[in-house]
Motif scaffolding. Structure first.
Motif, short mmCIF file in Angstrom:
data_model
loop_
_atom_site.label_atom_id
_atom_site.label_comp_id
_atom_site.label_asym_id
_atom_site.label_seq_id
_atom_site.Cartn_x
_atom_site.Cartn_y
_atom_site.Cartn_z
N TRP A 321 0.95 -1.13 -0.32
CA TRP A 321 0.42 -0.26 0.04
C TRP A 321 0.64 1.18 0.05
O TRP A 321 0.57 2.38 -0.66
CB TRP A 321 -1.01 0.28 0.79
N GLU A 322 2.05 1.06 0.28
CA GLU A 322 2.71 2.40 0.12
C GLU A 322 3.29 3.03 -1.11
O GLU A 322 3.65 4.19 -0.98
CB GLU A 322 4.29 2.25 1.45
N GLU A 323 3.42 2.19 -1.77
CA GLU A 323 3.47 1.62 -2.61
C GLU A 323 2.69 2.45 -3.69
O GLU A 323 2.97 3.91 -4.73
CB GLU A 323 4.07 0.95 -3.82
N ILE A 324 1.11 1.96 -3.84
CA ILE A 324 0.65 2.50 -4.43
C ILE A 324 -0.32 3.89 -3.84
O ILE A 324 -1.05 4.48 -5.03
CB ILE A 324 -0.62 1.74 -4.91
N VAL A 325 0.12 4.78 -2.65
CA VAL A 325 -0.36 5.49 -2.38
C VAL A 325 0.48 6.93 -2.34
O VAL A 325 0.55 8.06 -2.33
CB VAL A 325 -0.52 5.38 -0.34
N SER A 326 0.77 6.89 -3.67
CA SER A 326 1.51 7.98 -3.92
C SER A 326 1.48 8.57 -5.82
O SER A 326 0.44 7.99 -5.80
CB SER A 326 3.86 7.26 -4.47
N GLN A 330 -1.99 10.67 -4.28
CA GLN A 330 -1.22 12.28 -3.84
C GLN A 330 -2.42 13.26 -4.44
O GLN A 330 -2.45 14.21 -3.62
CB GLN A 330 -0.19 12.47 -3.81
N GLU A 331 -2.20 13.25 -5.43
CA GLU A 331 -2.99 13.98 -6.29
C GLU A 331 -4.56 14.16 -5.84
O GLU A 331 -5.13 15.50 -5.42
CB GLU A 331 -2.98 14.57 -7.56
N TYR A 332 -5.55 12.93 -6.19
CA TYR A 332 -6.37 13.14 -5.77
C TYR A 332 -6.65 13.49 -4.25
O TYR A 332 -7.99 14.43 -3.82
CB TYR A 332 -7.24 11.53 -6.09
N TYR A 333 -5.99 12.62 -3.16
CA TYR A 333 -5.61 13.15 -1.79
C TYR A 333 -6.24 14.57 -1.12
O TYR A 333 -6.84 15.29 -0.62
CB TYR A 333 -5.01 12.51 -0.86
N LYS A 334 -5.37 15.14 -1.86
CA LYS A 334 -5.31 16.86 -1.74
C LYS A 334 -6.69 17.46 -2.40
O LYS A 334 -7.03 18.42 -1.60
CB LYS A 334 -3.82 17.06 -2.75
N LYS A 335 -7.12 16.34 -3.77
CA LYS A 335 -7.98 17.77 -3.52
C LYS A 335 -9.41 17.74 -3.39
O LYS A 335 -10.66 17.85 -2.18
CB LYS A 335 -8.46 16.94 -5.17
N TYR A 337 -9.49 15.60 0.13
CA TYR A 337 -8.81 16.18 1.82
C TYR A 337 -8.45 18.08 2.86
O TYR A 337 -8.41 18.01 3.38
CB TYR A 337 -8.47 15.02 2.76
N GLY A 338 -8.06 18.15 1.37
CA GLY A 338 -7.29 19.67 1.21
C GLY A 338 -5.79 19.55 1.39
O GLY A 338 -5.28 20.65 0.90
N LYS A 339 -4.86 18.61 1.95
CA LYS A 339 -3.52 18.48 1.93
C LYS A 339 -3.09 16.91 1.17
O LYS A 339 -4.18 16.23 1.11
CB LYS A 339 -3.56 18.40 3.21
N THR A 340 -1.67 17.18 0.97
CA THR A 340 -1.35 15.71 0.48
C THR A 340 -1.65 15.06 1.56
O THR A 340 -1.17 15.52 2.41
CB THR A 340 -0.02 16.19 -0.21
N ASP A 341 -0.98 13.76 1.11
CA ASP A 341 -1.13 12.33 2.54
C ASP A 341 0.12 12.91 3.14
O ASP A 341 -0.24 13.14 4.54
CB ASP A 341 -0.88 11.48 1.95
N GLU A 342 1.27 13.34 2.56
CA GLU A 342 2.55 13.93 3.19
C GLU A 342 2.81 14.90 4.08
O GLU A 342 3.30 15.00 4.57
CB GLU A 342 3.57 13.45 2.10
N GLU A 343 1.53 15.45 3.99
CA GLU A 343 2.06 17.05 4.20
C GLU A 343 0.95 17.58 5.66
O GLU A 343 0.74 17.88 6.81
CB GLU A 343 0.80 18.22 3.02
#
Ligand code: NAD
Ligand code: TDX
Length: 345
Positions: A321-326, A330-335, A337-343
């Motif tokens: 799952w770490e490979e596929i959450v890149s 990350q773009e989808y997550y930002k759109k 939930y507002g921030k990227t997973d890493e932010e």
């Protein structure tokens, strides 16, 4: 020997189904047809890639020429259609691809079944086609007779495919069956969905985004029990029929998230209440009486056992799952939930 084309077999439920079928039916040959969208992962299928009874073909179910070529080569006995855009939130952001894959793609597959004479087309549908139930009427459940009443572009596209499948049965006599299952959980689920998203975020000590007040109810079924139910329908299901699949396991979202925190030893302070999903369905609850009565199906995995197995699987398979959450995720997550997973760290 049955030849079975499984579409969407590099995704969550399709891959579990392939593993299940190869093990349970040593006489079957399985051909996986998958476009490998963001949700499809070839690494998931690595354990069966060298199996002589398995073949993988990368293609889009909307691509008539590619689909026809595969049907010409393989002349399948059975087609099980898992391929779909499957995430409600993405359908709210961008409905178009849902209409393409979920509706047009289903029609292309059924046309190929007619042309090349498949003995069965099984459409994997969802309880979301029935819309939702009120939170204060626990006596109400979805039966196969509950009217179609959809809420999201996703569920509308799935309902359209169901109607089209039943129309192909009535008009052309195509041997169709349909299953409508409740929420699945288990290994290989993409971490955009509630349970794996909460497990992945909790493991990384990141906020756990709960929509609204977390009071919406879903009816959870361990993925292998869904596979077992489809297997039964392929063997004994009546042509032209719809079968609901569910295990009487209704839970509030917030209770699932709290349970995951407890199991992982993480504080509930990670829970973050965020804006509600638009058109958010309140409650899903399946009445599985028909499949139990006609086909003798009952779920085998209790939720307490299934959720432990699932959490253990995500702990043991971090690289998957770490490979596929890149990347795209990350773009989808930002759109979303507002921030990227890493932010969010
Ligand atoms: P998923 O998103 O994990 O996997 C979908 C798979 O389909 C991926 O491998 C993807 O690459 C493939 N795909 C997408 N578009 C394609 C196309 N145009 N051509 C070929 N392949 C394509 O989905 P999932 O959760 O495994 O769901 C599988 C099916 O089960 C879907 O039809 C979904 O509607 C249905 N369903 C899911 C649930 C659930 O809880 N996940 C419950 C009930 C029903
Ligand atoms: O971040 C989140 N926070 C949250 O509160 C996410 C992703 C979800 N939720 C809520 C929304 C739902 O009430 O959790 C519940 C479950 O959400 P999802 O995992 O997105 O599933 P759901 O919308 O119920 O749809 C699922 O079940 C039916 C599948 O994704 C569909 O493919 C299937 O048809």
């Amino acid at each position: 020997m049955r030849k079975i084309i499984v579409t969407g077999g590099a995704g969550f439920i399709g891959s579990n189904f392939i593993f299940y079928m190869l093990e349970r039916h040593p006489e079957d040959r399985i051909i996986c047809l998958d476009k490998l969208t963001y949700a499809g992962n070839l690494s998931t299928l690595a354990p069966v890639m060298d199996n002589p009874r398995f073949r993988f073909v990368r293609a889009d179910i909307c691509d008539r020429a590619a689909v026809n070529q595969l049907f010409q080569e393989e002349k399948p006995d059975i087609v099980v259609n898992f391929a779909a855009e499957s995430h409600v939130d993405r359908s709210i952001l961008n409905p178009d691809i849902f209409l393409q894959t979920n509706i047009i793609g289903t029609a292309v597959l059924m046309d190929a079944c007619r042309e090349y004479g498949a003995a069965r087309f099984h459409q994997v549908s969802t309880d979301e086609v029935y819309g939702d139930l009120p939170l204060d009427r626990p006596d109400l459940l979805f039966t196969e007779e509950t009217p179609i009443h959809t809420s999201s572009p996703y569920s509308s596209s799935k309902a359209s495919a169901d109607l089209l499948s039943l129309a192909y049965y009535r008009t052309y006599g195509l041997p169709v069956t349909i299953s409508r299952c409740s929420n699945n959980y288990g290994p290989y689920q993409f971490p955009e969905k509630l349970i794996p998203l909460m497990i992945a975020n909790a493991l990384n000590d990141r906020p756990l985004p709960v929509y609204g007040e977390g009071l919406n109810v879903r009816d959870w079924l361990y993925v292998e029990d869904h596979c077992l139910a489809i297997d039964r329908i392929l063997e004994k299901g009546r042509i032209g029929e719809v079968y609901n699949i569910g295990g009487h396991n209704e839970m509030k979202n917030i209770d699932i998230v709290r349970l995951i925190c407890r199991e992982l030893g993480k504080p509930e302070s990670l829970i973050s209440y965020v804006a509600d999903r638009r058109g958010h369905d309140l409650r899903y609850a399946i009445d599985p009486e028909k499949i139990h009565r006609e086909l003798g199906w009952l779920p085998e995995t209790k939720f307490a056992e299934g959720i432990r197995k699932t959490i253990c699987w995500y702990l043991d398979n971090r690289t998957w799952w770490e490979e596929i959450v890149s990347g795209e995720y990350q773009e989808y997550y930002k759109k979303m939930y507002g921030k990227t997973d890493e932010e969010m760290q």
